[in-house]
Design a protein around this motif. Sequence first.
Motif, PDB file in Angstrom:
ATOM      1  N   MET A  72       0.304  -1.124  -0.192  1.00  0.00           N
ATOM      2  CA  MET A  72      -0.159  -0.163  -0.621  1.00  0.00           C
ATOM      3  C   MET A  72       0.784   1.009   0.031  1.00  0.00           C
ATOM      4  SD  MET A  72      -1.576   0.435   3.614  1.00  0.00           S
ATOM      5  CE  MET A  72      -1.998  -1.219   4.319  1.00  0.00           C
ATOM      6  N   ILE A  73       0.305   2.095  -0.099  1.00  0.00           N
ATOM      7  CA  ILE A  73       0.950   3.773   0.016  1.00  0.00           C
ATOM      8  C   ILE A  73       0.349   4.560   1.207  1.00  0.00           C
ATOM      9  CG2 ILE A  73       1.034   5.833  -1.123  1.00  0.00           C
ATOM     10  CD1 ILE A  73       0.601   5.405  -3.600  1.00  0.00           C
ATOM     11  N   ILE A  74       1.340   4.369   1.423  1.00  0.00           N
ATOM     12  CA  ILE A  74       1.029   5.715   3.459  1.00  0.00           C
ATOM     13  C   ILE A  74       2.091   6.856   3.495  1.00  0.00           C
ATOM     14  CG2 ILE A  74       1.917   5.257   5.992  1.00  0.00           C
ATOM     15  CD1 ILE A  74       2.301   1.967   5.608  1.00  0.00           C
ATOM     16  N   LEU A  75       0.632   7.465   3.487  1.00  0.00           N
ATOM     17  CA  LEU A  75       0.997   9.126   3.541  1.00  0.00           C
ATOM     18  C   LEU A  75       1.428   9.172   4.674  1.00  0.00           C
ATOM     19  CD1 LEU A  75      -1.272  10.871   1.833  1.00  0.00           C
ATOM     20  CD2 LEU A  75       0.482   9.673   0.375  1.00  0.00           C
ATOM     21  N   GLY A  76       2.388   9.867   5.202  1.00  0.00           N
ATOM     22  CA  GLY A  76       3.410  10.504   6.835  1.00  0.00           C
ATOM     23  C   GLY A  76       3.078  11.643   6.803  1.00  0.00           C
ATOM     24  N   ALA A  77       2.443  11.868   7.723  1.00  0.00           N
ATOM     25  CA  ALA A  77       2.766  13.214   8.723  1.00  0.00           C
ATOM     26  C   ALA A  77       3.687  13.747   9.194  1.00  0.00           C
ATOM     27  CB  ALA A  77       1.548  14.009   9.210  1.00  0.00           C
ATOM     28  N   THR A  78       4.823  13.866   9.093  1.00  0.00           N
ATOM     29  CA  THR A  78       5.986  15.144   9.300  1.00  0.00           C
ATOM     30  C   THR A  78       5.855  16.003  10.233  1.00  0.00           C
ATOM     31  OG1 THR A  78       7.110  15.938   7.547  1.00  0.00           O
ATOM     32  CG2 THR A  78       7.570  13.532   7.888  1.00  0.00           C
ATOM     33  N   PRO A  79       6.922  15.838  11.755  1.00  0.00           N
ATOM     34  CA  PRO A  79       6.794  17.753  12.167  1.00  0.00           C
ATOM     35  C   PRO A  79       7.414  18.689  11.424  1.00  0.00           C
ATOM     36  CG  PRO A  79       7.929  15.884  13.378  1.00  0.00           C
ATOM     37  CD  PRO A  79       7.733  15.315  11.603  1.00  0.00           C
ATOM     38  N   ILE A  80       6.017  19.472  11.552  1.00  0.00           N
ATOM     39  CA  ILE A  80       6.282  20.997  10.875  1.00  0.00           C
ATOM     40  C   ILE A  80       7.592  22.010  11.671  1.00  0.00           C
ATOM     41  CG2 ILE A  80       4.231  21.071  10.429  1.00  0.00           C
ATOM     42  CD1 ILE A  80       3.640  22.919  12.054  1.00  0.00           C
ATOM     43  N   GLY A  81       7.708  21.979  12.335  1.00  0.00           N
ATOM     44  CA  GLY A  81       9.368  21.947  12.971  1.00  0.00           C
ATOM     45  C   GLY A  81       9.804  21.516  14.454  1.00  0.00           C
ATOM     46  N   ASN A  82       9.464  21.783  15.505  1.00  0.00           N
ATOM     47  CA  ASN A  82       9.680  20.452  16.989  1.00  0.00           C
ATOM     48  C   ASN A  82       9.267  19.389  16.087  1.00  0.00           C
ATOM     49  OD1 ASN A  82       9.952  19.519  18.347  1.00  0.00           O
ATOM     50  ND2 ASN A  82       9.385  21.174  19.844  1.00  0.00           N
ATOM     51  N   LEU A  83      10.879  18.403  16.520  1.00  0.00           N
ATOM     52  CA  LEU A  83      11.014  17.013  15.997  1.00  0.00           C
ATOM     53  C   LEU A  83      10.044  16.460  17.107  1.00  0.00           C
ATOM     54  CD1 LEU A  83      14.878  16.757  14.859  1.00  0.00           C
ATOM     55  CD2 LEU A  83      12.394  16.201  13.764  1.00  0.00           C
ATOM     56  N   GLY A  84      10.112  16.877  17.558  1.00  0.00           N
ATOM     57  CA  GLY A  84       9.002  16.095  18.810  1.00  0.00           C
ATOM     58  C   GLY A  84       8.303  15.585  18.899  1.00  0.00           C
ATOM     59  N   ASP A  85       7.277  16.554  17.356  1.00  0.00           N
ATOM     60  CA  ASP A  85       6.041  16.238  17.337  1.00  0.00           C
ATOM     61  C   ASP A  85       5.850  14.867  16.555  1.00  0.00           C
ATOM     62  OD1 ASP A  85       5.015  18.202  18.890  1.00  0.00           O
ATOM     63  OD2 ASP A  85       5.203  19.438  16.816  1.00  0.00           O
ATOM     64  N   ALA A  86       6.707  13.730  15.707  1.00  0.00           N
ATOM     65  CA  ALA A  86       6.790  12.975  15.269  1.00  0.00           C
ATOM     66  C   ALA A  86       6.108  11.837  16.409  1.00  0.00           C
ATOM     67  CB  ALA A  86       8.235  12.547  15.420  1.00  0.00           C
ATOM     68  N   SER A  87       5.060  11.450  15.723  1.00  0.00           N
ATOM     69  CA  SER A  87       4.434   9.879  16.494  1.00  0.00           C
ATOM     70  C   SER A  87       4.771   8.984  16.097  1.00  0.00           C
ATOM     71  CB  SER A  87       2.476   9.972  15.740  1.00  0.00           C
ATOM     72  OG  SER A  87       3.231   9.311  14.207  1.00  0.00           O
ATOM     73  N   PRO A  88       4.696   7.923  17.695  1.00  0.00           N
ATOM     74  CA  PRO A  88       5.813   7.181  17.474  1.00  0.00           C
ATOM     75  C   PRO A  88       5.268   6.365  15.863  1.00  0.00           C
ATOM     76  CG  PRO A  88       4.154   7.492  19.565  1.00  0.00           C
ATOM     77  CD  PRO A  88       4.055   8.333  18.138  1.00  0.00           C
ATOM     78  N   ARG A  89       3.435   6.101  15.857  1.00  0.00           N
ATOM     79  CA  ARG A  89       3.385   4.984  14.845  1.00  0.00           C
ATOM     80  C   ARG A  89       4.527   5.687  13.496  1.00  0.00           C
ATOM     81  NH1 ARG A  89      -1.788   5.732  12.176  1.00  0.00           N
ATOM     82  NH2 ARG A  89      -1.057   3.939  10.157  1.00  0.00           N
ATOM     83  N   LEU A  90       4.832   6.688  13.216  1.00  0.00           N
ATOM     84  CA  LEU A  90       5.643   8.003  12.495  1.00  0.00           C
ATOM     85  C   LEU A  90       7.533   7.520  12.981  1.00  0.00           C
ATOM     86  CD1 LEU A  90       5.797   9.250   9.690  1.00  0.00           C
ATOM     87  CD2 LEU A  90       6.891  11.320  11.111  1.00  0.00           C
ATOM     88  N   ARG A  91       7.842   7.238  13.265  1.00  0.00           N
ATOM     89  CA  ARG A  91       8.861   6.248  13.777  1.00  0.00           C
ATOM     90  C   ARG A  91       9.407   4.614  13.350  1.00  0.00           C
ATOM     91  NH1 ARG A  91      11.849   9.872  17.960  1.00  0.00           N
ATOM     92  NH2 ARG A  91      10.594  11.576  17.847  1.00  0.00           N
ATOM     93  N   GLU A  92       7.585   4.307  13.869  1.00  0.00           N
ATOM     94  CA  GLU A  92       8.065   3.026  13.113  1.00  0.00           C
ATOM     95  C   GLU A  92       8.205   2.537  11.930  1.00  0.00           C
ATOM     96  OE1 GLU A  92       3.602   1.188  15.143  1.00  0.00           O
ATOM     97  OE2 GLU A  92       5.181   1.654  17.614  1.00  0.00           O
ATOM     98  N   ALA A  93       6.735   3.390  10.985  1.00  0.00           N
ATOM     99  CA  ALA A  93       6.903   3.125   9.634  1.00  0.00           C
ATOM    100  C   ALA A  93       8.591   3.785   9.223  1.00  0.00           C
ATOM    101  CB  ALA A  93       6.223   4.216   9.220  1.00  0.00           C
ATOM    102  N   LEU A  94       8.697   4.740   9.907  1.00  0.00           N
ATOM    103  CA  LEU A  94      10.311   5.025   9.243  1.00  0.00           C
ATOM    104  C   LEU A  94      10.903   3.963   9.579  1.00  0.00           C
ATOM    105  CD1 LEU A  94       9.963   8.786  10.287  1.00  0.00           C
ATOM    106  CD2 LEU A  94      10.465   7.965   7.932  1.00  0.00           C
ATOM    107  N   ALA A  95      11.142   2.932  10.599  1.00  0.00           N
ATOM    108  CA  ALA A  95      12.093   1.854  11.175  1.00  0.00           C
ATOM    109  C   ALA A  95      11.537   0.670   9.984  1.00  0.00           C
ATOM    110  CB  ALA A  95      12.352   1.740  12.662  1.00  0.00           C
ATOM    111  N   ALA A  96      10.421   0.721   9.341  1.00  0.00           N
ATOM    112  CA  ALA A  96      10.228  -0.255   8.337  1.00  0.00           C
ATOM    113  C   ALA A  96      10.286  -0.313   7.568  1.00  0.00           C
ATOM    114  CB  ALA A  96       9.315  -1.017   9.549  1.00  0.00           C
TER     115      ALA A  96
END
Length: 285
Positions: free
Chosen positions: A1-25
């Motif tokens: 599938m295609i996964i659209l991932g919302a990334t931080p607009i400034g503060n890196l702390g806003d990266a969600s756990p799901r985004l971190r998992e998706a980036l790692a996988a």
Amino acid sequence: MIILGATPIGNLGDASPRLREALAAAEVIVAEDTRTAIHLLRALGVESRPRLIAMHDHNERERAAEIVELARETDVLVLSDAGMPTVSDPGFHLVDAAAAADVQVTAIPGPSAVVTALAVSGLATDRFTFEGFLPRKPGDRRSSLRGLATEPRTMVFFESPNRLASSLEDIASVLGAERRVAVCRELTKLFEEVKRGTAAELAEWASGGVKGEICIVIAGAEAVEADPATALEQVLALVASGTRLKDASNEVAEATGLSKRDLYQAALAARPPKASPDAQVRPAP
């Protein structure tokens, strides 16, 4: 599938756990700028090294079919430089092609400059419209603003810091010097700033130069009570031009906020009675 991932607009702390998992996988990442994607991976401590594909405004249409076919075989994570892909960023044509090819598309929600600016603006949030970037050319920009002069919803725009002052001057000129505006700068970053005031006040403030990522939030137009008599004249004029009475009543009601039923009944009463089909015209004596 295609996964659209919302990334931080400034503060890196806003990266969600799901985004971190998706980036790692992720085995494949499609990015607006691959350098930005690499920086994000490193900043978040993601050690995997996925295949990176650049997809931006200039090549999205050409690459969409290739990426869609790749998504039949593996998950493809799509990133823009900040925020949600497709929202004033590349991704729309890819999602359109995926939908046409029956390839699943999902999203990892997250930071949004549009909603963040709206939330901190101090303006009405119950109804709003996102208008993207204002046109670059002054004439086109003023024309676009004239089309929004009666928009009742709060309006959110992106803007370049280099054009902010001239855009605010046009907003004051077209929408009114007293129209309430908020300029949101560097949202979620160290030097975040929200400047609120009238269009004229903010145009003067911005004339000294403003830096950073900019969102403009503009209050909607205040409702003006419609005159029933004028609205009725508009309905009758539309009918005279060939529009069905029902359609004319609906159109004017939508524009004025008046009751379409009342307009319809008033127009019926105002129309001249039809001549009876049995009436005979007598010859002149």
